[in-house]
Design a protein around this motif. Structure first.
Motif, mmCIF file in Angstrom:
data_model
loop_
_atom_site.group_PDB
_atom_site.id
_atom_site.type_symbol
_atom_site.label_atom_id
_atom_site.label_comp_id
_atom_site.label_asym_id
_atom_site.label_seq_id
_atom_site.Cartn_x
_atom_site.Cartn_y
_atom_site.Cartn_z
ATOM 1 N N THR A 15 34.535 39.741 34.401
ATOM 2 C CA THR A 15 35.526 40.613 34.141
ATOM 3 C C THR A 15 37.000 40.101 34.283
ATOM 4 O OG1 THR A 15 35.601 40.739 36.612
ATOM 5 C CG2 THR A 15 34.319 42.367 35.348
ATOM 6 N N PHE A 16 36.974 38.824 34.906
ATOM 7 C CA PHE A 16 38.439 38.126 34.841
ATOM 8 C C PHE A 16 38.494 37.598 33.544
ATOM 9 C CE2 PHE A 16 40.078 33.632 34.544
ATOM 10 C CZ PHE A 16 41.393 33.976 35.021
ATOM 11 N N HIS A 17 37.493 36.942 32.782
ATOM 12 C CA HIS A 17 37.879 36.344 31.465
ATOM 13 C C HIS A 17 38.123 37.579 30.379
ATOM 14 C CE1 HIS A 17 36.359 32.722 33.089
ATOM 15 N NE2 HIS A 17 36.779 32.175 31.933
ATOM 16 N N ALA A 18 37.524 38.649 30.556
ATOM 17 C CA ALA A 18 37.824 39.803 29.557
ATOM 18 C C ALA A 18 39.080 40.183 29.705
ATOM 19 C CB ALA A 18 36.897 40.798 29.832
ATOM 20 N N THR A 19 39.560 40.445 30.923
ATOM 21 C CA THR A 19 40.711 41.159 31.351
ATOM 22 C C THR A 19 41.866 40.143 30.858
ATOM 23 O OG1 THR A 19 39.900 42.053 33.052
ATOM 24 C CG2 THR A 19 42.372 41.814 33.157
ATOM 25 N N ARG A 20 41.709 38.979 31.021
ATOM 26 C CA ARG A 20 42.885 37.838 30.497
ATOM 27 C C ARG A 20 42.807 38.076 29.157
ATOM 28 N NH1 ARG A 20 41.946 31.458 31.771
ATOM 29 N NH2 ARG A 20 40.246 31.616 30.586
ATOM 30 N N SER A 21 41.659 38.074 28.260
ATOM 31 C CA SER A 21 41.913 37.951 26.925
ATOM 32 C C SER A 21 42.608 39.314 26.338
ATOM 33 C CB SER A 21 40.211 38.105 26.322
ATOM 34 O OG SER A 21 39.586 36.896 26.634
ATOM 35 N N VAL A 22 42.349 40.449 27.040
ATOM 36 C CA VAL A 22 43.329 41.681 26.788
ATOM 37 C C VAL A 22 44.695 41.460 26.906
ATOM 38 C CG1 VAL A 22 43.458 44.087 27.068
ATOM 39 C CG2 VAL A 22 41.251 43.163 26.886
ATOM 40 N N LEU A 23 44.986 40.983 28.279
ATOM 41 C CA LEU A 23 46.482 40.802 28.548
ATOM 42 C C LEU A 23 47.098 39.803 27.676
ATOM 43 C CD1 LEU A 23 46.317 40.898 32.481
ATOM 44 C CD2 LEU A 23 46.563 42.621 30.858
ATOM 45 N N GLY A 44 38.232 46.503 42.822
ATOM 46 C CA GLY A 44 37.373 45.573 43.328
ATOM 47 C C GLY A 44 38.014 44.285 44.065
ATOM 48 N N PRO A 45 37.537 43.025 43.925
ATOM 49 C CA PRO A 45 38.485 41.947 44.600
ATOM 50 C C PRO A 45 39.595 41.507 43.802
ATOM 51 C CG PRO A 45 36.369 41.049 43.337
ATOM 52 C CD PRO A 45 36.306 42.515 43.226
ATOM 53 N N ALA A 46 40.165 42.114 43.050
ATOM 54 C CA ALA A 46 41.371 42.133 42.211
ATOM 55 C C ALA A 46 41.336 40.985 41.019
ATOM 56 C CB ALA A 46 42.553 41.738 43.209
ATOM 57 N N PRO A 47 40.204 41.049 40.392
ATOM 58 C CA PRO A 47 40.302 39.881 39.048
ATOM 59 C C PRO A 47 41.643 40.328 37.997
ATOM 60 C CG PRO A 47 38.519 41.504 38.725
ATOM 61 C CD PRO A 47 39.100 41.886 40.287
ATOM 62 N N GLY A 48 42.073 41.729 38.222
ATOM 63 C CA GLY A 48 42.842 41.966 37.523
ATOM 64 C C GLY A 48 44.326 41.032 37.736
ATOM 65 N N LEU A 49 44.439 40.734 39.032
ATOM 66 C CA LEU A 49 45.624 40.136 39.405
ATOM 67 C C LEU A 49 45.766 38.870 39.143
ATOM 68 C CD1 LEU A 49 48.541 39.712 40.930
ATOM 69 C CD2 LEU A 49 46.843 39.503 43.187
ATOM 70 N N TRP A 50 44.583 38.242 39.034
ATOM 71 C CA TRP A 50 44.401 36.703 38.663
ATOM 72 C C TRP A 50 44.623 36.556 37.542
ATOM 73 C CZ3 TRP A 50 42.381 32.805 42.041
ATOM 74 C CH2 TRP A 50 41.952 33.336 43.414
ATOM 75 N N ALA A 51 44.039 37.524 36.294
ATOM 76 C CA ALA A 51 44.552 37.471 34.809
ATOM 77 C C ALA A 51 46.023 37.661 34.693
ATOM 78 C CB ALA A 51 43.657 38.436 34.334
ATOM 79 N N GLY A 201 19.984 34.506 36.792
ATOM 80 C CA GLY A 201 18.763 34.043 36.353
ATOM 81 C C GLY A 201 18.616 33.319 34.861
ATOM 82 N N GLY A 202 19.895 32.930 34.606
ATOM 83 C CA GLY A 202 19.939 32.141 33.351
ATOM 84 C C GLY A 202 19.626 30.687 33.314
ATOM 85 N N THR A 203 19.711 30.299 32.030
ATOM 86 C CA THR A 203 19.480 28.993 31.798
ATOM 87 C C THR A 203 20.676 28.199 30.901
ATOM 88 O OG1 THR A 203 18.049 29.213 29.833
ATOM 89 C CG2 THR A 203 17.030 29.066 32.086
ATOM 90 N N LEU A 204 21.318 28.931 30.171
ATOM 91 C CA LEU A 204 22.401 28.757 29.292
ATOM 92 C C LEU A 204 23.827 28.306 30.368
ATOM 93 C CD1 LEU A 204 22.494 31.162 26.438
ATOM 94 C CD2 LEU A 204 21.616 28.658 26.462
ATOM 95 N N GLY A 205 24.369 27.159 29.848
ATOM 96 C CA GLY A 205 25.798 27.008 30.661
ATOM 97 C C GLY A 205 26.659 27.874 30.190
ATOM 98 N N TYR A 206 26.813 28.827 29.614
ATOM 99 C CA TYR A 206 27.795 29.738 29.131
ATOM 100 C C TYR A 206 27.070 31.169 29.055
ATOM 101 C CZ TYR A 206 25.766 29.795 24.466
ATOM 102 O OH TYR A 206 24.937 29.831 23.456
ATOM 103 N N GLU A 207 28.039 32.289 28.974
ATOM 104 C CA GLU A 207 27.966 33.612 28.662
ATOM 105 C C GLU A 207 28.778 34.120 27.850
ATOM 106 O OE1 GLU A 207 28.535 36.778 31.880
ATOM 107 O OE2 GLU A 207 27.303 35.244 32.751
ATOM 108 N N ASP A 208 28.342 35.140 27.133
ATOM 109 C CA ASP A 208 29.418 35.970 26.247
ATOM 110 C C ASP A 208 29.496 37.427 26.816
ATOM 111 O OD1 ASP A 208 29.911 33.927 24.427
ATOM 112 O OD2 ASP A 208 27.915 34.319 23.480
ATOM 113 N N GLU A 209 30.757 37.637 27.384
ATOM 114 C CA GLU A 209 30.900 39.102 27.815
ATOM 115 C C GLU A 209 31.563 39.679 26.537
ATOM 116 O OE1 GLU A 209 31.718 42.250 30.543
ATOM 117 O OE2 GLU A 209 30.441 40.452 30.523
#
Length: 288
Positions: A15-23, A44-51, A201-209
């Protein structure tokens, strides 16, 4: 509390990375240096503020509305020892977003991953309160699913009817030209920590939101000429872009002979703005 900690580990990064991309769109609009206050609904825990801290150098105040007391406390705890807390005054409110009242206007209001959790009548009330509390821009972000996109488009339609101006991602304010079986959404890739992989429960070192969004402003601002709405197709000496523009959907091929435009096209990604005027290698669909 364990469930909330699990949420922070599993979902907060996305959610932080998506919000940062939008801003980041605020830079194009020329608004990023003027934003001094943020209202985060369903914080929530304020990811919008961090972005927002990364995007708005003039940000001084943030109000976070979150009725889950334990989640709000986790958000406060995460902020206490950061440079964000040193620069930005955060005020937390525990009132439900459905009965939001006595909230002063803020430059930017953020509804991130919220309206999908609300019934239709509550969603309408929350959008009304959010728009009334917005001085510069209202941002709506939802999961990049067909249902999430429909909610974003419904909010977009209503906000435009209230006098709002579409700033991003659309290069226009008319009805979305995509067919019913398609939907407008974007993606951001983020790295996963070992804890993140264990929780998911993932094995990849990344994910796409995947996410859908709209930015609505009080006043008209510069918009991009076109938006890249699919992964570009790279071929030898040619890049093919699927674009949404003010004239509808179109396809543009940028060839190596086009020099600087070709070099830019090699770097463009899904969701980016594209400013090159239409040339002889383009095909156009009828305007919607």
């Amino acid at each position: 509390t364990a469930e909330r900690l699990a949420y922070i580990g599993a979902r907060l990064p996305a959610t932080f990375h998506a919000t940062r991309s939008v801003l980041k769109n605020f830079s194009r609009c020329g608004l990023d240096s003027t934003v001094t206050s943020l209202l985060e609904l369903g914080a929530g825990p304020a990811p919008g503020l961090w972005a927002a801290y990364e995007q708005f150098p003039s940000l001084l105040k943030a109000t976070h509305v979150e009725q889950d007391h334990e989640m709000a406390e986790l958000g406060r705890h995460l902020l206490r020892s950061t440079v964000i807390a040193q620069r930005i005054q955060s005020v937390w409110s525990g009132q439900p977003v459905s009965v939001l009242s006595d909230v002063a206007k803020h430059d930017v209001t953020l509804l991130a991953y919220l309206i999908g959790e609300l019934d239709d009548d509550v969603r309408c009330r929350v959008l009304t309160s959010a728009w009334n509390s917005t001085g510069v821009a209202l941002v709506v972000i939802e999961p990049g699913t067909p249902a999430g996109t429909r909610r974003v488009l419904q909010a977009r339609t209503w906000l435009v009817s209230q006098g709002g101006h579409v700033a991003a991602p659309c290069p226009h304010s008319v009805e979305c030209p995509l067919p019913d079986e398609d939907w407008c959404h974007f993606s951001v890739r983020l790295n996963r920590s070992s804890l993140h992989r264990q929780l998911k429960g993932g094995t990849l070192g990344y994910e796409d939101e995947k996410y859908a969004y709209v930015v609505i402003t009080r006043s008209a601002v510069p918009r991009c000429q076109s938006r890249v709405i699919r992964h570009p197709e790279f071929a030898p000496r040619r890049v093919t872009l699927q674009l949404c523009s003010g004239d509808g959907l179109r396809t543009q091929q940028v060839t190596r002979g086009e020099g600087a435009d070709y070099r830019r096209a090699r770097k463009v990604r899904w969701g980016d703005a594209w400013e090159t005027p239409m040339g002889p290698n383009e095909g156009r669909e009828p305007r919607v």
